[in-house]
Design a protein around this motif. Structure first.
Motif, mmCIF file in Angstrom:
data_model
loop_
_atom_site.group_PDB
_atom_site.id
_atom_site.type_symbol
_atom_site.label_atom_id
_atom_site.label_comp_id
_atom_site.label_asym_id
_atom_site.label_seq_id
_atom_site.Cartn_x
_atom_site.Cartn_y
_atom_site.Cartn_z
ATOM 1 N N GLU B 317 0.844 -1.188 0.000
ATOM 2 C CA GLU B 317 0.000 0.000 0.000
ATOM 3 C C GLU B 317 0.884 1.245 0.000
ATOM 4 O OE1 GLU B 317 -3.243 -0.037 -0.127
ATOM 5 O OE2 GLU B 317 -3.447 2.152 -0.068
ATOM 6 N N GLY B 318 0.769 2.015 -1.016
ATOM 7 C CA GLY B 318 1.587 3.226 -1.090
ATOM 8 C C GLY B 318 2.982 2.990 -1.586
ATOM 9 N N GLU B 319 3.269 1.781 -2.009
ATOM 10 C CA GLU B 319 4.610 1.512 -2.528
ATOM 11 C C GLU B 319 4.484 0.726 -3.826
ATOM 12 O OE1 GLU B 319 7.972 0.452 0.271
ATOM 13 O OE2 GLU B 319 6.228 -0.004 1.528
ATOM 14 N N LEU B 320 5.341 1.039 -4.741
ATOM 15 C CA LEU B 320 5.406 0.307 -6.003
ATOM 16 C C LEU B 320 6.866 0.001 -6.297
ATOM 17 C CD1 LEU B 320 2.948 2.362 -8.234
ATOM 18 C CD2 LEU B 320 2.572 0.054 -7.363
ATOM 19 N N PRO B 321 7.094 -1.170 -6.846
ATOM 20 C CA PRO B 321 8.487 -1.474 -7.179
ATOM 21 C C PRO B 321 8.992 -0.553 -8.292
ATOM 22 C CG PRO B 321 7.022 -3.126 -8.093
ATOM 23 C CD PRO B 321 6.172 -2.258 -7.231
ATOM 24 N N GLN B 322 10.270 -0.451 -8.341
ATOM 25 C CA GLN B 322 10.893 0.340 -9.380
ATOM 26 C C GLN B 322 10.857 -0.460 -10.675
ATOM 27 O OE1 GLN B 322 11.974 3.341 -8.760
ATOM 28 N NE2 GLN B 322 13.221 3.885 -10.535
ATOM 29 N N VAL B 323 10.081 0.013 -11.623
ATOM 30 C CA VAL B 323 9.941 -0.664 -12.907
ATOM 31 C C VAL B 323 10.772 0.076 -13.929
ATOM 32 C CG1 VAL B 323 8.357 -1.379 -14.714
ATOM 33 C CG2 VAL B 323 7.641 -1.480 -12.328
ATOM 34 N N THR B 324 11.644 -0.641 -14.561
ATOM 35 C CA THR B 324 12.490 -0.048 -15.584
ATOM 36 C C THR B 324 12.291 -0.798 -16.884
ATOM 37 O OG1 THR B 324 14.134 0.583 -13.949
ATOM 38 C CG2 THR B 324 14.832 0.561 -16.251
ATOM 39 N N ALA B 325 11.889 -0.058 -17.902
ATOM 40 C CA ALA B 325 11.671 -0.666 -19.219
ATOM 41 C C ALA B 325 12.620 -0.034 -20.213
ATOM 42 C CB ALA B 325 10.228 -0.461 -19.665
ATOM 43 N N THR B 326 13.262 -0.897 -20.940
ATOM 44 C CA THR B 326 14.220 -0.398 -21.934
ATOM 45 C C THR B 326 13.782 -0.854 -23.308
ATOM 46 O OG1 THR B 326 15.999 -0.538 -20.316
ATOM 47 C CG2 THR B 326 16.624 -0.364 -22.643
ATOM 48 N N THR B 353 11.382 4.582 -16.547
ATOM 49 C CA THR B 353 11.438 4.107 -15.167
ATOM 50 C C THR B 353 10.266 4.682 -14.404
ATOM 51 O OG1 THR B 353 13.840 4.081 -15.280
ATOM 52 C CG2 THR B 353 12.871 3.994 -13.097
ATOM 53 N N ALA B 354 9.623 3.806 -13.580
ATOM 54 C CA ALA B 354 8.528 4.277 -12.733
ATOM 55 C C ALA B 354 8.569 3.529 -11.423
ATOM 56 C CB ALA B 354 7.180 4.065 -13.427
ATOM 57 N N GLY B 355 8.121 4.130 -10.384
ATOM 58 C CA GLY B 355 8.116 3.485 -9.083
ATOM 59 C C GLY B 355 7.610 4.439 -8.023
ATOM 60 N N GLN B 356 7.421 3.861 -6.839
ATOM 61 C CA GLN B 356 6.954 4.710 -5.744
ATOM 62 C C GLN B 356 7.534 4.184 -4.440
ATOM 63 O OE1 GLN B 356 2.712 4.644 -5.023
ATOM 64 N NE2 GLN B 356 2.753 6.618 -3.931
ATOM 65 N N LYS B 357 8.184 5.063 -3.778
ATOM 66 C CA LYS B 357 8.736 4.696 -2.486
ATOM 67 C C LYS B 357 7.748 5.095 -1.407
ATOM 68 C CE LYS B 357 13.531 5.160 -3.923
ATOM 69 N NZ LYS B 357 14.819 5.869 -3.726
ATOM 70 N N ALA B 358 7.893 4.407 -0.256
ATOM 71 C CA ALA B 358 6.958 4.638 0.839
ATOM 72 C C ALA B 358 7.001 6.105 1.252
ATOM 73 C CB ALA B 358 7.320 3.735 2.023
ATOM 74 N N GLY B 359 5.817 6.634 1.384
ATOM 75 C CA GLY B 359 5.738 8.025 1.825
ATOM 76 C C GLY B 359 6.039 9.032 0.745
ATOM 77 N N GLU B 360 6.263 8.583 -0.464
ATOM 78 C CA GLU B 360 6.569 9.497 -1.551
ATOM 79 C C GLU B 360 5.554 9.318 -2.674
ATOM 80 O OE1 GLU B 360 10.543 8.920 -2.858
ATOM 81 O OE2 GLU B 360 11.455 9.394 -0.902
ATOM 82 N N GLU B 361 5.532 10.338 -3.552
ATOM 83 C CA GLU B 361 4.676 10.237 -4.715
ATOM 84 C C GLU B 361 5.291 9.276 -5.722
ATOM 85 O OE1 GLU B 361 1.720 11.683 -5.309
ATOM 86 O OE2 GLU B 361 1.711 12.516 -3.269
ATOM 87 N N MET B 362 4.430 8.744 -6.540
ATOM 88 C CA MET B 362 4.916 7.874 -7.599
ATOM 89 C C MET B 362 5.720 8.696 -8.599
ATOM 90 S SD MET B 362 2.652 5.421 -10.061
ATOM 91 C CE MET B 362 3.402 4.327 -11.242
ATOM 92 N N THR B 363 6.840 8.135 -8.997
ATOM 93 C CA THR B 363 7.705 8.848 -9.938
ATOM 94 C C THR B 363 7.834 8.037 -11.218
ATOM 95 O OG1 THR B 363 9.721 7.823 -9.092
ATOM 96 C CG2 THR B 363 9.025 9.905 -8.075
ATOM 97 N N ALA B 364 8.078 8.801 -12.297
ATOM 98 C CA ALA B 364 8.315 8.161 -13.593
ATOM 99 C C ALA B 364 9.265 9.048 -14.380
ATOM 100 C CB ALA B 364 7.017 7.971 -14.364
ATOM 101 N N SER B 365 10.162 8.422 -15.071
ATOM 102 C CA SER B 365 11.120 9.190 -15.871
ATOM 103 C C SER B 365 11.447 8.397 -17.120
ATOM 104 C CB SER B 365 12.394 9.479 -15.071
ATOM 105 O OG SER B 365 13.047 8.272 -14.733
ATOM 106 N N ALA B 366 12.018 9.109 -18.063
ATOM 107 C CA ALA B 366 12.403 8.468 -19.322
ATOM 108 C C ALA B 366 13.739 9.029 -19.758
ATOM 109 C CB ALA B 366 11.342 8.703 -20.391
ATOM 110 N N LEU B 367 14.510 8.165 -20.344
ATOM 111 C CA LEU B 367 15.821 8.573 -20.833
ATOM 112 C C LEU B 367 15.909 8.217 -22.320
ATOM 113 C CD1 LEU B 367 18.789 9.502 -20.348
ATOM 114 C CD2 LEU B 367 19.314 7.101 -19.870
ATOM 115 N N ILE B 368 16.163 9.221 -23.109
ATOM 116 C CA ILE B 368 16.392 8.976 -24.532
ATOM 117 C C ILE B 368 17.900 8.949 -24.732
ATOM 118 C CG2 ILE B 368 16.026 9.812 -26.873
ATOM 119 C CD1 ILE B 368 13.595 11.347 -25.849
#
Lengths: 127, 1063
Positions: B317-326, B353-368
């Protein structure tokens, strides 16, 4: 023949009567020559030279030979006293040039006068 | 698919329940098929409301003790429905299973070891009303409730130690009329094997379909797609492990999943990886369903796409694993009719990359990581990263490009006559947040780029622009300017050339510029600085060469204000300018122009322009030997633009000042009296408003004239609007002025071409030319109209005609077509003169000149020299010597060649002299002889007073008295311009002969006739004897003299004098 002489005398009499009637010249009480100045009013021409006499004693003169129009004519004042016609030509620069003439004929169609040097001027009325 | 699971669960549950019931029955009835089959059939009616049939039920306990094996053959459920492809819902060739009897007897546990369904057909149908053919179970309340409850597969599985669950060669058909979906799964094989002990689970799922065919309303979705799934798994100690689970669908995709899921508290720790095998885009597109292929039929793409992904971290609850797609794209290419160029060499790597750490907002980023593509002649590479994709995305990108301009030009329509050569290359870096971009907060964006054009050559129609190099640099924000902090743009070029056909050529040497900008969405502000080392231009016969030019400028405007005129300032400095338009040429040094524009405070749509011009030196050649040299010129002007006005002065309403120094003007065509007239202007300084010119100082040397002009010109605007006369009050002071030259210089101002042309025609038709020159249509001096100028004159030496006048003081005025010399006092070589003269030019062939001249002490000889015409008009003057006073007023009209119009001559003159000398000559000798003068008579005239008038060709000499020695004579007569004459000399007193003699003189100058005659004026000066005529003559003389002398200071009139003389 007698009739012919009679007709000639009648014609002569009529001519004298008509001439007397159409000529404005007459004599006043002092026996001086007199002309009716109303005959003078209007525009008179002698060749290319023009005079226009206006009622009130004013007038203009111009000569079309010099490329001068009526509106560009030079002003003068005039008086007709007895048979003496006097023009006072008015200069723009302020002077005046008097000219005095003696009228011999002034009818509805003819104006004739001469100056003191005997120079005769004759004009016809412009209709 | 959830529906599928539900259907499969219900079917599987039903079968398991049926099996258990069957086992019980078997156990009770000694497991004989003959007994079991009817019993089971009867029991099935309780579970299934649709017609069913069983082939044979067989139970074997002893052959595989301690398991009870159950086998059902030919189990069929039918449920006919209109429109259904088959009445059969389920048809199973064989259903078999095994139950652990020992576990049942010992622990009362029903443990199912093996469950196999072989050779089956399942037909599922939903008609248009939503009714399904698998609705075959009795609708009891308990069952309804149970059915509506979620199917607990875990409970089922926990009650079974499944060694194997298998489907073998099962065909499934699914038709849903409402969904317009038809699907066939042929050769479905499922093998779920494993074991579960307590909470430990270990097994493997093998699932395969030999062919999937699916059709929707849009057409076939899948055609003979095979599919296989292999999932080895285990769950031990709270850790679930996928060991290289694989999935493949036809040739579309093949992926493998590996990793673990471990339960930690309320969450799950994940460590998964996904590998998607390289996809060949071309193959994938070919494998797409026909309906999809239609969508991409015009796309010709190739390349290989590879995807890998990992998921690591805690899922709670409130946490998501760090998902990295290449995503890797290699050797890509793309062609499409909408894309005019083939795109090749598409390579790139995208990491999301997307993920959510406990107590933090979900983050997502992309690298070209260097996405690059290329056209046949151009290429583009993009790299960078994007963060916070789920919140306010930010990006930091770098674009590197190399664009071939010929390739770009080839994309333009053929109707556009544009051709280009050159390469555009450079790198642009940009960073910022999407929110700033959408909100227009461009000042929070960052960019830094360099772009260069090399070997640029552009042809557009007849326009050609070329340069070796053109570079630009842009930076956001601007690090160079304190106020315009938004952006900085710098640019530079080398040898930029522009041509427009054969008429316009321009070459710019090396140049550079800088622009500082504000954020245009907030405020439009810019500073510009431009430097050009040199510029050469030519347009037809015009040429210009500028050695160095600098331009600075600013713009200031409120964004969104479409009413107010923007504020602009521009300053141009030209070190040296050489311009040529044969035969004219201009060379200027240090030219500076500042131009500023702002809105009128009272009318924001009306521009107010301020112009400041200055130069150190300017030399102009205006033709052969026609030159103008200017020293320092400074102009400061403010203009309020009224575009509705047509006249330039009214349109621009200039206010300001001008100063010009050291002007030298030479114009060989500016001929006055046949001589060139150079003009020098040491200094001009003036201020001006729309209505008024104030000449503060102006010194001019024009030909033989040098003068200083000061004063005011007023009513300029009103004059242009025909509302008032142009008025001037000027002071003209000069050491020397050549009036002849100045009149020639100003002739003709203010007359329209129509006026002049009309008069020419009038003159031509009205009268023949008065002289040969008249036929040449000479243009006389035309006095300016519509002006009222008063010029106070103070000239030390004025050149007039062939004489000079000293100490000229008076007023020269121009009053709406009339030039007046008003009461000028001056001294000439002949006399001191008071002169009033007037010149009018109503039309070129009808000029007017008038003269009112008073010479109070003049030698008659000088008078004749000054006015030679006087001698012609009054030849008798040539017979007198000595001094006297002379007054004359005369006027006449002239034609365009200044020829007198004889009919317009008017004049009056008065001559008064004392101690004159009668010049001895043939005429006097003849007169003396005829009038019996004593030979010793002194030819000295004590006094003389005469008036004469001129009217047309007549010159009338009014009779005047001549007293000579002891003789008294009265002379009068007429002289004509044709030189004829008619004089009379009346000798009224002769000491020798006590009779009055008269002499007439007639004829002409060449042939005079003398004849003794009447003494014509005998009584003229004898008041008692005067007749009317004599009186009139004297009155006229008085009239003439009075009119002549009234403007001169009080002098005794002739009448007064005559009275004195007589007395």
């Amino acid at each position: 023949m007698k009739n012919s002489i009679k007709k000639f005398l009648l014609f002569l009499l009529a001519s004298v009567a008509i001439g007397t009637a159409l000529t404005s010249c007459s004599t006043n009480d002092d026996g001086e020559a007199y002309f009716d100045e109303t005959f003078l009013y209007g525009k008179w021409q002698s060749g290319t030279e023009f005079y226009r006499y206006d009622a009130g004693g004013e007038g203009v003169t111009w000569d079309t030979a010099d490329d001068v129009t009526e509106s560009e004519g030079q002003k003068f004042t005039w008086t007709l006293s007895g048979d003496e016609l006097k023009h006072i030509h008015i200069m723009v620069m302020g002077g005046s040039v008097p000219k005095v003439y003696t009228v011999t004929t002034l009818t509805a169609s003819t104006l004739s006068y001469y100056d003191s040097f005997g120079k005769v001027f004759t004009f016809s009325k412009v209709r | 698919m959830k529906k599928w699971l539900k259907i499969a669960g219900i079917s599987l549950g039903s079968l398991v329940g049926l099996l258990l019931v069957t086992l019980c029955v078997v156990c009770w009835l000694v497991f004989t098929p003959a007994r079991l089959t009817p019993i089971l059939s009867g029991q099935m009616e309780k579970f299934i409301s649709a017609p069913t049939s069983l082939g044979q039920v067989d139970v074997s306990l002893f052959s595989s003790f301690s398991t009870l094996e159950l086998q059902i053959d030919n189990f069929v459920i039918t449920n006919p429905m209109e429109g259904a492809p088959s009445d059969t819902v389920v048809s199973v060739g064989r259903l078999s299973g095994a139950i652990d009897v020992k576990a049942y007897l010992k622990n009362k546990e029903i443990i199912l070891h093996d469950l196999t369904l072989s050779r089956g057909n399942i037909n599922i149908f939903t008609d248009s009303s939503g009714k399904t053919n698998y609705d075959i179970f009795p609708a009891k309340e308990e069952e309804v409730a149970e059915e509506s409850a979620p199917l607990d597969l875990g409970k089922i599985m926990s009650a079974a130690d499944l060694k194997k669950i298998a489907l073998e060669e099962v065909d499934i058909k699914y038709i849903s009329i409402p969904d317009t979906l038809s699907a066939e799964f042929a050769g479905v094989n499922l093998s779920l094997s494993g074991s579960m002990r307590g909470e430990n689970l270990r097994g493997q799922l093998l699932f395969g379909i030999e062919a999937i065919n699916m059709t929707t309303s849009t057409g076939p979705l899948a055609t003979d797609w095979p599919m296989s799934l292999k999932v080895p798994f285990k769950a031990e100690g709270g850790v679930a492990t996928l060991d290289k689970a694989t999935l493949s669908v036809a040739d579309l995709i093949e992926l493998a999943v590996d990793g673990t899921l471990s339960k930690e508290g309320e969450g799950i720790d994940t460590d998964l990886s996904l590998i998607v095998s390289d996809l060949d885009i071309e193959t994938t597109l070919a494998a797409l369903p026909a309906s999809f292929r239609e969508l991409v039929k015009d796309i010709d793409a190739s390349g290989v796409v590879g995807v890998t992904a990992t998921a690591k971290g805690r899922l709670a609850e409130g946490e998501l694993p760090q998902v990295t797609a290449t995503l890797n794209l290699a050797d890509g290419s793309l062609r499409h009719p909408a894309i005019p160029l083939p795109i090749n060499k598409i390579d790139g790597k995208l990491v999301a990359t997307a993920g959510q750490k406990a107590g933090e907002e979900m983050t997502a980023s992309a690298l070209i990581d260097a996405l690059s593509l290329a056209t046949p002649q151009s290429s583009v590479t993009i790299s960078g990263k994007a963060n916070n994709l789920l919140g306010d995305p930010t990006a930091d990108l770098t674009l590197t490009t190399r664009v071939s301009l010929p390739e770009v030009a080839g994309l333009l329509p053929d109707t556009l006559p544009l051709a280009a050569e050159g390469i555009l290359s450079g790198t642009v870096k940009a960073a910022g947040a999407l929110s700033d971009l959408t909100a227009g907060a461009y000042d929070r964006l960052h960019a830094d780029g360099n772009l260069s054009l090399t070997d640029l050559s552009i042809h557009y129609d007849t326009l050609h622009i070329a340069t070796q190099s053109l570079t630009t640099h842009i930076a956001l924000p601007n690090p160079h300017h304190a106020e315009n902090t938004f952006a900085h743009l710098s640019f530079g070029w080398q040898e930029l050339a522009a041509f427009a056909g054969n008429n316009l050529q321009a070459r710019l040497q090396t140049g550079s510029g800088d622009v500082d900008l504000t954020n245009p969405l907030e405020h439009i502000g810019a500073n510009l600085a431009l430097t050009i080392d040199g510029l050469q231009g030519a347009m037809e016969e015009y040429k210009a060469d500028i050695s160095r030019a600098t331009l600075t400028g600013q713009i200031d405007h409120t964004t969104g204000d479409t009413v107010t005129i923007p504020s602009l300032t521009a300053r141009v400095i030209l070190d040296k300018v050489a311009a040529e338009a044969s035969p004219m040429a201009v060379v200027g040094n240090n030219l500076g122009v500042t131009l500023a524009m702002r809105a009128d405070p009272d009318e924001p749509t009306r521009p107010v322009v301020t112009l400041h011009y200055d130069n150190s030196a300017l030399n102009a050649t205006l033709g052969p030997d026609h030159t103008a040299a200017l020293g320092n010129v400074e102009l400061l002007a403010t203009m309020i633009i009224r575009s509705e006005e047509e006249n330039p002065l009214l349109r621009f309403n200039p206010t300001g000042k001008v100063s010009i120094r050291d002007v030298n003007y030479n114009n060989p065509t500016l001929l006055v009296e046949g001589e060139p007239m150079p003009i020098e202007v040491p200094e001009i300084s003036l201020t001006f408003t729309p209505e008024r010119f104030d000449i503060i100082d102006s010194r001019v040397v024009a030909g033989r004239s040098d003068f200083r002009l000061e004063g005011v010109l007023d009513n300029l605007t009103s004059f242009l609007r025909n509302e008032a006369l142009l008025q001037g009050r000027l002071k003209f002071s000069s050491e020397q002025t050549d009036i002849n030259q100045l009149m020639a210089l100003t002739s003709g101002i203010g007359y329209s071409e129509e006026e002049l042309a009309e008069d020419k025609a009038l003159a031509t038709h009205a009268a023949p030319p008065l002289s040969e020159e008249a036929g040449e249509e000479a243009m006389p001096f035309m006095v300016p109209k519509g002006v009222s100028l008063r010029l106070d004159v103070d000239i030390a030496d004025a050149l007039i005609g062939n004489d000079s006048a000293r100490g000229v003081k008076g007023t020269v005025s121009v009053e709406d077509g009339t030039l007046v010399l008003d009461d000028l006092h001056f001294s000439t070589s002949a006399t001191e003169m008071h002169l009033t003269a007037m010149y009018q030019s109503p039309r070129p062939n009808h000029l007017f000149v008038g003269l009112d001249c008073h010479m109070l002490d003049i030698e008659i000889g000088n008078l004749l020299n000054l006015f030679p015409e006087m001698g012609d008009m009054m030849p008798m003057l040539r017979s007198f010597g000595g001094g006297g006073e002379f007054h004359i007023a005369a006027e006449t009209n002239l034609d365009r060649n200044y020829n007198i119009k004889p009919s317009t001559i008017r004049g009056a003159a008065s001559l008064r002299g004392e101690d004159l000398v009668l010049m001895d000559g043939e005429t006097f000798t003849e007169i003396s002889r005829l009038l019996r003068f004593n030979k010793h008579t002194e030819n000295k005239i004590d006094s003389l007073s005469a008036e004469f008038t001129i009217f047309r060709e007549e010159i009338d000499i009014y009779p005047f008295l001549v007293v000579m020695d002891e003789y008294k004579a009265i002379v009068g007569g007429r002289h004509n311009l044709d030189m004829s004459m008619d004089y009379n000399i009346s000798l009224i007193h002769n000491p020798l002969i006590p009779i009055r003699l008269g002499l007439d003189i007639t004829g002409n100058i060449e042939d005079m006739k003398f004849r003794l005659a009447e003494c014509k004026y005998a009584d003229l000066y004898r008041p008692a004897e005067q007749k009317v005529v004599e009186t009139s003559q004297l009155a006229l003389r008085e009239l003439i003299r009075k009119a002549l002398t009234q403007t001169v200071e009080s002098e005794p009139t002739e009448a007064e004098e005559d009275k004195g003389g007589d007395s």
